[in-house]
Design an enzyme around this catalytic site. Structure first.
Site, PDB file in Angstrom:
ATOM      1  CD  GLU A  71     -83.739  76.279  23.521  1.00 24.78           C
ATOM      2  OE1 GLU A  71     -83.598  75.046  23.638  1.00 24.78           O
ATOM      3  OE2 GLU A  71     -83.934  77.027  24.491  1.00 24.78           O
ATOM      4  CB  SER A  72     -83.529  73.015  17.410  1.00 24.30           C
ATOM      5  OG  SER A  72     -83.709  74.072  16.481  1.00 24.30           O
TER       6      SER A  72
END
Length: 676
Positions: free
Chosen positions: A572-573
């Site tokens: 995700e990040s």
């Protein structure tokens, strides 16, 4: 070769300095050959090591002790020296720095300030500057920073300006603080650094609106920047309206977004962007006809937002009633007739998906146009992929293999290529071509050994060995030999660095114990995960486990596996606590505001901050636990996390729950979720 640090330095493979991941992948076979050569040398190296073990070892040098991180022994050796070279002094000063013994480091650097060679002096001065800062010798630090700014190498300039900013921020002189932040912006080579500098510039009284506009261009969902612009007197400029309109759209405030974007002409600077997001807001407000009109104008002319508008028109058609669906399909027909390039290719695929079974001949004609006009593209891949599956369903496995091999274009990406190889091998195996299936499976397992497809193929287990890849070994730079390891890493990991430079930067990051080693590792992911022999140090860099205390606490509280939480963060990040997506997802686990609000209510949190590591991990883990109660298989949980639980349930209907994992993945209709 191994002893001299020159393994793999022959002419059989030369790496251009390129960031292109496809280029790195193309070097894979040559690099694997190098690894084979190195492994053949291993037996000879072992024999030689045994023979040399009888030779008495010489006294340890400052270099030896530095790289072993034997700090006490190194300090004792330095104290015992009758004569110390500038290089010995630099090594000792850097050893003190690594141990946070800044006063000792400063004393050495001051003593030898005029004795370092010109190539080393800027890095010694930068270290001295940091030492002055920690000792609150601010004026000396500022004077040294000004000197460095004028002559420092490029990789140091951002850090020089950053130090100036930190020092000046203590005194409150806004003009000088602004100058330091402007220097940071000028020297920033990454989006993250520009965002940081602008986030601090909007706190100053001068040029706040200008800085806020630039910040929203980089980070459209930045709340602080939006608040600055909202305070600007009306009438707002078109640029302000566009920035605030997009911000409102991403925040889910569709009515406000439509109102702010409405006055911006399509022909103005940023006008096409305004029209695109205004149309999207109108669509959310159930005003589909107006949305279609705006998207149609963008799709039928110009370049900016043309293909995305075609995508939105297709989405509208798929969810609209008969009248609106017919109107949207008519627009797609016009795009096919009047446009070329990406808008036309996207419209061709979109219209294919919207046709019913009675229009099979028309669909075939549209697909044929995609294949003839856009061969070797992801658009052609979609057509060939679908046709391959139709042939599988009809029992024509040989034809499916032919179509899928044709779909293997250079720019389709590693995930799609692994997917192709897996299903080609499956079709070959089921058609009786066991030899072909074996070759295809071996290629899959060699090129993409950590892909879900290689893991599902049931081939030989990976061989994971300790240490690092000797085929990528390089000699230490001058900066490393003088102990300035951090600055050597910065120089090696610049945006246009080559493969070997990046790999050495990764090694130095690991030696320094920096969590940011993942940044270097992911730029080399294709190379580091190719072949049947992988190196443990490389894998640990690609799959790090940061924020252990917070992850452990959250996983114990919600009974979630810690590896799953780290996997979500990675996907995700990329482990960035300040990550924000264009859609408004925030933080390490990229939580949408609505999802976070629901989880906070379940967890009994009245106040939370998605940019806070602890809060984000807690809420993200809580959400995984909630999804785990609804979906008993982890891959279903992941699909729901990425695409929403409603879509995951849709893919599980009509026997989806009984599908084996490989076939269920093919039931997932979103490319992003399939890759996820």
């Amino acid at each position: 070769l191994i002893w001299s640090g020159r393994a793999g330095s022959g002419r059989s493979c030369t790496f251009r300095r390129s960031r292109n991941r496809q280029y790195i992948e193309e070097q894979e076979n040559s690099m694997l050959k190098k690894r084979f050569v190195v492994e053949r040398c291993a037996a000879l190296a072992l024999l030689a090591a045994v023979l040399l073990s009888a030779v008495p070892a010489g006294a340890a040098t400052m270099q030896d002790l530095f790289w072993k991180r034997a700090w006490k022994e190194m300090e004792a050796l330095y104290a015992s020296m009758d004569e110390r070279s500038p290089q010995d002094a630099a090594l000792m000063a850097n050893a003190y720095r690594i141990q946070d013994r800044w006063p000792d480091a400063v004393a050495i650097l001051e003593e030898y300030a005029g004795k370092f060679p010109a190539s080393i002096r800027p890095y010694a001065d930068m270290t001295l500057l940091l030492g002055y800062e920690r000792a609150n010798r601010d004026q000396e630090a500022l004077a040294l920073a000004e000197k460095l700014w004028k002559g420092a190498p490029q990789e140091l300039k951002y850090y020089v300006a950053y130090a100036q900013y930190r020092l000046l921020a203590k005194g409150g002189d806004e003009r000088k603080i602004g100058e330091a932040l402007s220097r940071m912006l000028a020297a920033a080579e990454t989006k993250e650094r520009r965002i940081y500098a602008l986030s601090n510039r909007i706190k100053l009284s001068e040029n706040r609106a200008e800085s806020a506009l630039k910040l929203l261009e980089l980070q459209p969902s930045n709340k602080d920047a939006a608040q600055v612009l909202l305070q600007q007197p009306k009438p707002w400029s078109n640029a302000v309206r566009v920035a605030l309109g997009v911000y409102a759209h991403l925040a889910g405030e569709s009515a406000a977004a439509e109102e702010r974007l409405r006055p911006v002409p399509v022909t103005a600077a940023g006008g096409r962007k305004a029209a695109y997001y205004r149309a999207w807001s109108l669509y959310r407000l159930k005003r589909s006809g107006e949305a279609l009109d705006l998207w149609s104008r963008l799709a039928l002319s110009g370049n900016a937002y043309a293909e995305p508008s075609v995508r939105r028109i297709a989405t509208l058609a798929g969810k609209a009633g008969k009248v609106e669906k017919k109107a949207a399909m008519d627009v797609l027909e016009r795009v096919i007739k009047e446009r070329r390039g990406k808008p036309q290719a996207r419209a061709l695929l979109a219209l294919c998906d919207l046709l019913d079974k009675s229009q099979a001949k028309y669909r075939d004609a549209l697909e044929a146009k995609v294949l003839s006009a856009y061969p070797d593209t992801p658009y052609a891949f979609n057509v060939l992929w679908g046709r391959g599956w139709k042939n599988v369903a009809a029992g024509n496995l040989t034809e499916a293999v032919r179509l899928w091999r044709q779909a293997d274009a250079p720019n389709i990406g590693p995930m799609r290529r692994a997917r192709l190889l897996y299903w080609i091998a499956d079709a070959e195996r089921r058609s009786g071509n066991k030899a072909g299936a074996g070759r295809t499976q071996a290629l899959l397992e060699r090129r993409y050994p950590l892909s879900i497809y290689a893991l599902l193929s049931g081939g030989e287990k990976l061989k994971i060995v300790d240490g690092e890849d000797p085929a990528l070994a390089t000699k230490p730079s001058e900066l490393e030999q003088w102990g300035f390891v951090l600055y050597a890493k910065l120089r090696l990991s610049r945006p246009k660095a080559g493969v070997r430079e990046l790999y050495r930067a990764l090694r130095l990051s690991r030696w320094l114990g920096l969590e940011e080693s993942y940044n270097e590792a992911r730029r080399l992911e294709t190379l580091l995960t190719s072949g049947r022999t992988l190196y443990r140090a490389n894998l640990e860099a690609l799959y790090p486990r940061p924020f252990r205390a917070q992850v452990k606490a959250a996983c114990e509280a919600y009974s979630v596996e810690d590896a799953l939480v780290w996997a979500v963060m990675r996907q995700e990040s990329s482990f960035r606590p300040d990550a924000r997506s264009h859609a408004g997802a925030t933080g390490l686990m990229q939580l949408m505001p609505g999802t976070a609000k629901g989880e906070a209510k379940r967890a009994g949190l009245e106040k939370y901050d998605l940019l806070d590591v602890n809060d984000n991990i807690r809420l993200g883990t809580s959400h995984l636990a909630w999804l785990g109660r609804s979906f008993p298989r982890v891959e279903w949980v992941m699909a729901a996390y990425n695409a929403g639980s409603g879509n995951a349930r849709k893919w599980l209907k009509n026997g989806g729950e009984d599908l084996p994992l490989d076939r269920w993945i093919e039931a997932v209709k979103f490319d992003e979720t399939c890759g996820y």
